[in-house]
Write an enzyme that holds these catalytic residues in place. Sequence first.
Site, PDB file in Angstrom:
ATOM      1  N   MET A   1       0.852  -1.195   0.000  1.00  0.00           N
ATOM      2  CA  MET A   1       0.000   0.000   0.000  1.00  0.00           C
ATOM      3  C   MET A   1       0.894   1.254   0.000  1.00  0.00           C
ATOM      4  O   MET A   1       0.435   2.349   0.319  1.00  0.00           O
ATOM      5  CB  MET A   1      -0.940  -0.007   1.205  1.00  0.00           C
ATOM      6  CG  MET A   1      -1.909  -1.202   1.159  1.00  0.00           C
ATOM      7  SD  MET A   1      -3.461  -0.941   2.017  1.00  0.00           S
ATOM      8  CE  MET A   1      -2.901  -0.685   3.682  1.00  0.00           C
TER       9      MET A   1
ATOM     10  N   TYR B   1       4.179   3.874   0.898  1.00  0.00           N
ATOM     11  CA  TYR B   1       4.905   4.418   2.039  1.00  0.00           C
ATOM     12  C   TYR B   1       5.928   3.376   2.499  1.00  0.00           C
ATOM     13  O   TYR B   1       5.929   2.925   3.640  1.00  0.00           O
ATOM     14  CB  TYR B   1       3.974   4.864   3.174  1.00  0.00           C
ATOM     15  CG  TYR B   1       4.602   6.013   3.935  1.00  0.00           C
ATOM     16  CD1 TYR B   1       4.673   7.281   3.357  1.00  0.00           C
ATOM     17  CD2 TYR B   1       5.186   5.822   5.174  1.00  0.00           C
ATOM     18  CE1 TYR B   1       5.302   8.324   4.000  1.00  0.00           C
ATOM     19  CE2 TYR B   1       5.822   6.863   5.827  1.00  0.00           C
ATOM     20  CZ  TYR B   1       5.865   8.109   5.226  1.00  0.00           C
ATOM     21  OH  TYR B   1       6.488   9.144   5.865  1.00  0.00           O
TER      22      TYR B   1
ATOM     23  N   HIS C   1       8.956   0.986   3.530  1.00  0.00           N
ATOM     24  CA  HIS C   1       9.997   1.003   4.557  1.00  0.00           C
ATOM     25  C   HIS C   1      10.918  -0.195   4.314  1.00  0.00           C
ATOM     26  O   HIS C   1      10.698  -0.985   3.387  1.00  0.00           O
ATOM     27  CB  HIS C   1       9.390   0.981   5.971  1.00  0.00           C
ATOM     28  CG  HIS C   1       8.382  -0.108   6.166  1.00  0.00           C
ATOM     29  ND1 HIS C   1       8.720  -1.435   6.192  1.00  0.00           N
ATOM     30  CD2 HIS C   1       7.030  -0.058   6.321  1.00  0.00           C
ATOM     31  CE1 HIS C   1       7.635  -2.162   6.370  1.00  0.00           C
ATOM     32  NE2 HIS C   1       6.588  -1.356   6.440  1.00  0.00           N
TER      33      HIS C   1
ATOM     34  N   HIS D   1       9.384  -3.603   3.523  1.00  0.00           N
ATOM     35  CA  HIS D   1       8.967  -3.811   2.132  1.00  0.00           C
ATOM     36  C   HIS D   1      10.180  -4.099   1.241  1.00  0.00           C
ATOM     37  O   HIS D   1      10.144  -4.972   0.383  1.00  0.00           O
ATOM     38  CB  HIS D   1       8.298  -2.546   1.577  1.00  0.00           C
ATOM     39  CG  HIS D   1       6.987  -2.193   2.198  1.00  0.00           C
ATOM     40  ND1 HIS D   1       6.801  -1.047   2.928  1.00  0.00           N
ATOM     41  CD2 HIS D   1       5.790  -2.818   2.179  1.00  0.00           C
ATOM     42  CE1 HIS D   1       5.550  -0.977   3.332  1.00  0.00           C
ATOM     43  NE2 HIS D   1       4.909  -2.049   2.896  1.00  0.00           N
TER      44      HIS D   1
ATOM     45  N   ASP E   1       2.073  -9.570   9.098  1.00  0.00           N
ATOM     46  CA  ASP E   1       0.629  -9.733   8.923  1.00  0.00           C
ATOM     47  C   ASP E   1       0.354 -11.230   8.784  1.00  0.00           C
ATOM     48  O   ASP E   1       0.005 -11.718   7.706  1.00  0.00           O
ATOM     49  CB  ASP E   1       0.176  -8.964   7.687  1.00  0.00           C
ATOM     50  CG  ASP E   1       0.429  -7.476   7.833  1.00  0.00           C
ATOM     51  OD1 ASP E   1      -0.327  -6.813   8.530  1.00  0.00           O
ATOM     52  OD2 ASP E   1       1.436  -6.990   7.272  1.00  0.00           O
TER      53      ASP E   1
ATOM     54  N   SER F   1       6.389  -1.021  10.179  1.00  0.00           N
ATOM     55  CA  SER F   1       5.040  -0.841   9.653  1.00  0.00           C
ATOM     56  C   SER F   1       4.901   0.606   9.193  1.00  0.00           C
ATOM     57  O   SER F   1       5.460   1.515   9.828  1.00  0.00           O
ATOM     58  CB  SER F   1       4.019  -1.107  10.771  1.00  0.00           C
ATOM     59  OG  SER F   1       2.754  -0.573  10.424  1.00  0.00           O
TER      60      SER F   1
ATOM     61  N   ARG G   1       2.432   2.289   9.573  1.00  0.00           N
ATOM     62  CA  ARG G   1       1.643   2.988  10.607  1.00  0.00           C
ATOM     63  C   ARG G   1       2.509   3.478  11.772  1.00  0.00           C
ATOM     64  O   ARG G   1       2.036   4.285  12.573  1.00  0.00           O
ATOM     65  CB  ARG G   1       0.518   2.083  11.121  1.00  0.00           C
ATOM     66  CG  ARG G   1      -0.590   1.892  10.101  1.00  0.00           C
ATOM     67  CD  ARG G   1      -1.819   1.218  10.697  1.00  0.00           C
ATOM     68  NE  ARG G   1      -2.958   1.319   9.792  1.00  0.00           N
ATOM     69  CZ  ARG G   1      -3.351   0.344   8.962  1.00  0.00           C
ATOM     70  NH1 ARG G   1      -2.706  -0.793   8.922  1.00  0.00           N
ATOM     71  NH2 ARG G   1      -4.408   0.521   8.184  1.00  0.00           N
TER      72      ARG G   1
HETATM   73  O1  PAF Z   1      -0.247  -5.806   3.466  1.00  0.00           O
HETATM   74  C1  PAF Z   1      -0.627  -4.887   2.721  1.00  0.00           C
HETATM   75  O2  PAF Z   1       0.070  -3.891   2.499  1.00  0.00           O
HETATM   76  C2  PAF Z   1      -1.998  -4.972   2.079  1.00  0.00           C
HETATM   77  O3  PAF Z   1      -2.912  -5.586   2.926  1.00  0.00           O
HETATM   78  C3  PAF Z   1      -1.991  -5.645   0.699  1.00  0.00           C
HETATM   79  C4  PAF Z   1      -1.549  -7.102   0.779  1.00  0.00           C
HETATM   80  C5  PAF Z   1      -1.063  -4.881  -0.234  1.00  0.00           C
HETATM   81  C6  PAF Z   1      -3.397  -5.629   0.101  1.00  0.00           C
HETATM   82  O4  PAF Z   1      -3.880  -4.322  -0.039  1.00  0.00           O
END
Ligand code: PAF
Length: 282
Positions: A30, A32, A34, A37, A150, A185, A187
């Site tokens: 999604m 932003y 970090h 990712h 997650d 995260s 967030r």
């Molecule tokens: O983990 C996330 O960033 C989101 O839930 C995902 C998997 C990109 C789906 O929108």
Amino acid sequence: MKIIREIPAMKDWVRAVKKKGETICLVPTMGYLHKGHLDLMRMGKPMADHLVISIFVNPTQFGPSEDLDKYPRDLPRDTELAASVGVECIFHPSAEAMYPKGYCTYVEVENISEGLCGASRPGHFRGVATVVTKLFNIIEPDIAIFGEKDYQQLAVLRKMAEDLNMNVQVLAHPTVREDDGLAMSSRNKYLSTEQRQYALVLSQALLKARRLVEQGERSAEAIKAEAVRMIEQTPESTVDYVEIVDPALLKPVERIEGRAVMALAVRVGATRLIDNITLEAS
Ligand code: PAF
């Protein structure tokens, strides 16, 4: 680095790749971005001929009182970061393109999506499963990588890919943490300096649980009670849930026998954070 915003253009790009018999690894995000990712992307880079990421703040996975509007966004910064780890293409569609007027098809993964975050965020995993299905259909990845932070999302998406016979291998990357243990995260950006310190209670409670198991504690109730106590003692922190579940079906367990996953969600100020750890009784 290509940024593709339109679904037909993305499909054309995929078609050209597939025509050459080449493979695609997708890291859905999604934005932003970090280090967490970027580590997923680094993992994916050598696994396929092409590394694609998606950046899409998916409205269907946010509840009405959640942070969809204020979710952090910074495409220029994300583009630079993605380029630095060898991403070739960013798919960045609009909400209108993904969910045009009259949109009415959703993917529901039963049972496994109902406890933990599913209980406190009704509809969340329906939104996640739906958007990931759409991304898989548009980008046709051979491999897709998700973070273990997650944990429930990963389990839901694995089950979805298996149940719906999707042509994609869903892979996991271990949770990436700051030096002091806080799980990375997007967030975390919402936290004040003090709250950032209070948020350490998530990883500390999980590590305490692991130590208790190592010392011979087997009662899930006792382990959860200690975590709740630690969280309740921390300023500005409230428990959303603390649960110990079996790693595959995510059903609560009463005793730790073999492997289990302890997952928790805690509100620090107004920010809801999640984390998890594997517990192993030998
Ligand atoms: O983990 C996330 O960033 C989101 O839930 C995902 C998997 C990109 C789906 O929108």
